[in-house]
Scaffold this active site. Structure first.
Site, PDB file in Angstrom:
ATOM      1  N   ASP A  97      64.143  20.230 -34.222  1.00 31.04           N
ATOM      2  CA  ASP A  97      64.085  18.822 -34.666  1.00 31.04           C
ATOM      3  C   ASP A  97      63.132  18.040 -33.768  1.00 31.04           C
ATOM      4  O   ASP A  97      62.834  18.437 -32.646  1.00 31.04           O
ATOM      5  CB  ASP A  97      65.481  18.177 -34.683  1.00 31.04           C
ATOM      6  N   GLU A 162      68.917  18.402 -31.166  1.00 26.85           N
ATOM      7  CA  GLU A 162      68.741  18.114 -29.738  1.00 26.85           C
ATOM      8  C   GLU A 162      68.395  16.654 -29.526  1.00 26.85           C
ATOM      9  O   GLU A 162      68.899  16.008 -28.619  1.00 26.85           O
ATOM     10  CB  GLU A 162      67.655  19.014 -29.145  1.00 26.85           C
TER      11      GLU A 162
HETATM   12  N1  BES Z   1      62.592  18.061 -24.124  1.00 26.34           N
HETATM   13  C1  BES Z   1      63.267  16.826 -23.898  1.00 26.34           C
HETATM   14  C2  BES Z   1      63.878  16.701 -22.531  1.00 26.34           C
HETATM   15  C3  BES Z   1      62.926  16.819 -21.381  1.00 26.34           C
HETATM   16  C4  BES Z   1      61.732  16.134 -21.383  1.00 26.34           C
HETATM   17  C5  BES Z   1      63.250  17.605 -20.322  1.00 26.34           C
HETATM   18  C6  BES Z   1      60.860  16.258 -20.323  1.00 26.34           C
HETATM   19  C7  BES Z   1      62.419  17.716 -19.253  1.00 26.34           C
HETATM   20  C8  BES Z   1      61.196  17.044 -19.264  1.00 26.34           C
HETATM   21  C9  BES Z   1      64.340  16.656 -24.945  1.00 26.34           C
HETATM   22  O1  BES Z   1      63.887  16.955 -26.242  1.00 26.34           O
HETATM   23  C10 BES Z   1      64.797  15.220 -24.984  1.00 26.34           C
HETATM   24  O2  BES Z   1      64.015  14.379 -25.342  1.00 26.34           O
HETATM   25  N2  BES Z   1      66.045  14.975 -24.663  1.00 26.34           N
HETATM   26  C11 BES Z   1      66.666  13.705 -24.829  1.00 26.34           C
HETATM   27  C12 BES Z   1      68.137  13.971 -24.830  1.00 26.34           C
HETATM   28  C13 BES Z   1      68.983  12.933 -25.478  1.00 26.34           C
HETATM   29  C14 BES Z   1      68.601  12.650 -26.892  1.00 26.34           C
HETATM   30  C15 BES Z   1      70.445  13.323 -25.374  1.00 26.34           C
HETATM   31  C16 BES Z   1      66.279  12.767 -23.701  1.00 26.34           C
HETATM   32  O3  BES Z   1      66.050  13.218 -22.566  1.00 26.34           O
HETATM   33  O4  BES Z   1      66.183  11.577 -23.957  1.00 26.34           O
HETATM   34 MN    MN Z   2      62.845  18.711 -26.253  1.00 24.38          MN
HETATM   35 MN    MN Z   3      62.758  15.190 -26.943  1.00 26.48          MN
END
Ligand code: BES
Ligand code: MN
Ligand code: MN
Length: 465
Positions: A97, A162
């Protein structure tokens, strides 16, 4: 040692990889928006078909209360020569997603028509996370096409929620511990420290997210007839939010920092060695001046300190011209990034209590908790991290640095807790690749080196036995 034919195969297939990735990126699998539900489903099916094409078995769409989880495996690896022990099993996790594309007018090319410019592929999902999971699909494919087998057992779990908090995946993991049993979890869903600085991430922040609704009166009011007699909900909300943080950037929710694990001296020293240029960082962000909790460096602020953010506020008249009105309601979306060992449920309770305390009697306040996740940290002296370091060094020509990340991947904590297994986060995005923003992109040389490193990684994991 990775077979030369396998690596040659990867090098000669570079163009095909990019054109296939474009097809994957063309599917607008935006999990946050109900109007994309059919696209999300189609993307799950595309992912499952791809897992079949690359030679995985037992491929299935696992239905959940939300978007389907795509599963596939290949479990025929022989023990590595001599050791007599069973070959290791890797669980690979990623998400199909993507985030919404708004504001869409700021994209230089359409978000779901992947376009290559200056060695980068531009599209929503290119870096986060389709490009990075596709890298592993192609590494698996290269082994299967050239060797007819994989050096290790592989289980693949690709979810479709995610970006909206992985609510159903957590349940799936808790209820399928046997099916998911593995020796190591590998994830490519993070960024490298900088261009030319490949990295392994050993800690992520957690998250709690809230909506705050404030109501002052039953209906909007004429600000002349009634102004002065009632509270203004925009003002009440702004004053409440202003009490969440002091001027030095410290969160004022009582107890907020109680569980924060202090940074170890060795860690602080290691970070001081990283090639971080604060001026360049500030310029890249277009900020007149950086701001954060006093007493901490920028890296410490984003990697090891919790935060409170106002993601958005809305209330009253925001159109053209001037309208004299006291709005009936105001709303804000707020979130807190958490660090080890803060617990999202505890922080949520502390936050709600503080909101109640600072809310004026003149308004009705409703607090709604949304998604979130636990922070995660691991020690990086295990054989799988060493295997990943060797693979990255071969793929990128440089050994990785070890860094934390400020972002969140909720399921990592769940994997570690439910499966009791080390997680290796090897991301090839770059901090300036605009994840979640307009003009998201992925550097194609990192993508290709990542395929090579992933193919080598599976052999290096095999060699841990
Ligand atoms: N891939 C990201 C998280 C991430 C970004 C980890 C950069 C390390 C470095 C992930 O898809 C994301 O955006 N996670 C969300 C989680 C939330 C929706 C619970 C976030 O971090 O905002
Ligand atoms: Mn991600
Ligand atoms: Mn993300």
């Amino acid at each position: 040692m990775t077979n030369v034919a396998t690596l040659d195969f990867i090098h000669t297939n570079r163009d095909r990889y990019v054109s296939e990735l474009k097809d994957y990126l063309a599917i607008p699998s935006v999990s946050a928006l109900p109007q994309h539900a059919a696209d999300v489903k189609r993307c799950a099916e595309w992912t499952a078909d791809e897992l079949r094409r690359i030679g995985l078995e037992n491929v299935a769409l696992v239905e959940t209360a939300g978007n389907p989880i795509v599963y596939g495996d290949w479990l025929h690896a022989a023990p590595s020569t001599g050791s007599g022990q069973a070959a290791p099993t890797m669980l690979f996790y990623g998400h199909y997603d993507v985030q919404p594309v708004d504001p869409v007018n700021l994209w230089e090319s359409p978000p779901f028509e992947a376009t290559v410019r200056d060695g980068e592929i531009y599209a929503r999902g290119s870096a986060d996370d389709k490009g990075q999971i596709f890298m592993h699909f192609k590494a698996i494919e290269a082994h299967m096409k050239q060797q007819g087998r994989l050096p290790i057992n592989i289980k693949v779990v690709i979810e479709g929620e995610e970006e909206v908090g992985s609510v159903n995946l957590d349940r799936f993991v808790e209820s399928q511990k046997d099916r998911l049993k593995a020796d190591v979890v590998v994830i490519s869903d993070s960024a490298m420290f900088d261009r030319g600085v490949p990295s392994i991430c050993y800690s992520l922040r957690g998250l709690v997210y809230f909506q705050i609704d404030v109501r002052g009166t039953a209906s909007d009011l004429h600000s002349g007839i009634f102004g002065g007699a009632v509270v203004n909900p925009n003002m009440a909300l702004a004053q409440m939010l202003a009490q969440m943080k002091d001027k030095g950037g410290r969160v004022r929710i009582p107890g907020f920092y109680d569980a924060v694990r202090p940074l170890e001296a060795a860690e602080r020293e290691a970070w001081e060695q990283l090639p971080f240029n604060e001026r360049q960082y500030r310029k890249q962000l277009g900020a007149p001046k950086l701001f954060g909790e006093s007493g901490y460096s920028t890296l410490e602020r984003v990697w090891a300190r919790p935060t409170f953010e106002v993601n958005g506020m809305i209330g009253g008249f925001t159109g053209e011209g001037a309208k004299t009105v006291i709005p009936a309601v105001a709303m804000a979306k707020v979130s807190m990034r958490l660090v080890p060992d803060q617990d999202p449920d505890t922080i949520a309770k502390l936050f709600e209590a503080h909101v109640r305390k600072v809310a004026p009697k003149s308004v009705e306040v409703k607090v709604t908790r949304m998604h979130g996740g636990h922070p995660w940290i691991t020690s990086y002296d295990n054989p799988y991290v060493q295997a990943a370091s060797r693979a990255i060094e071969q793929g990128f020509g440089k050994p990785p640095v070890f860094c934390r990340e400020g972002g969140s991947i909720p399921v990592v904590f769940t994997f570690q807790k439910a499966l009791d297994v080390p997680c290796v986060l090897f991301g090839v995005g770059l901090p300036d690749e605009n994840a979640h923003a307009p003009n998201e992109r992925l550097d194609l040389s990192n993508f290709h080196n990542g395929i090579v490193a992933s193919a080598i990684l599976y052999d290096e994991i095999a060699a841990t036995r």
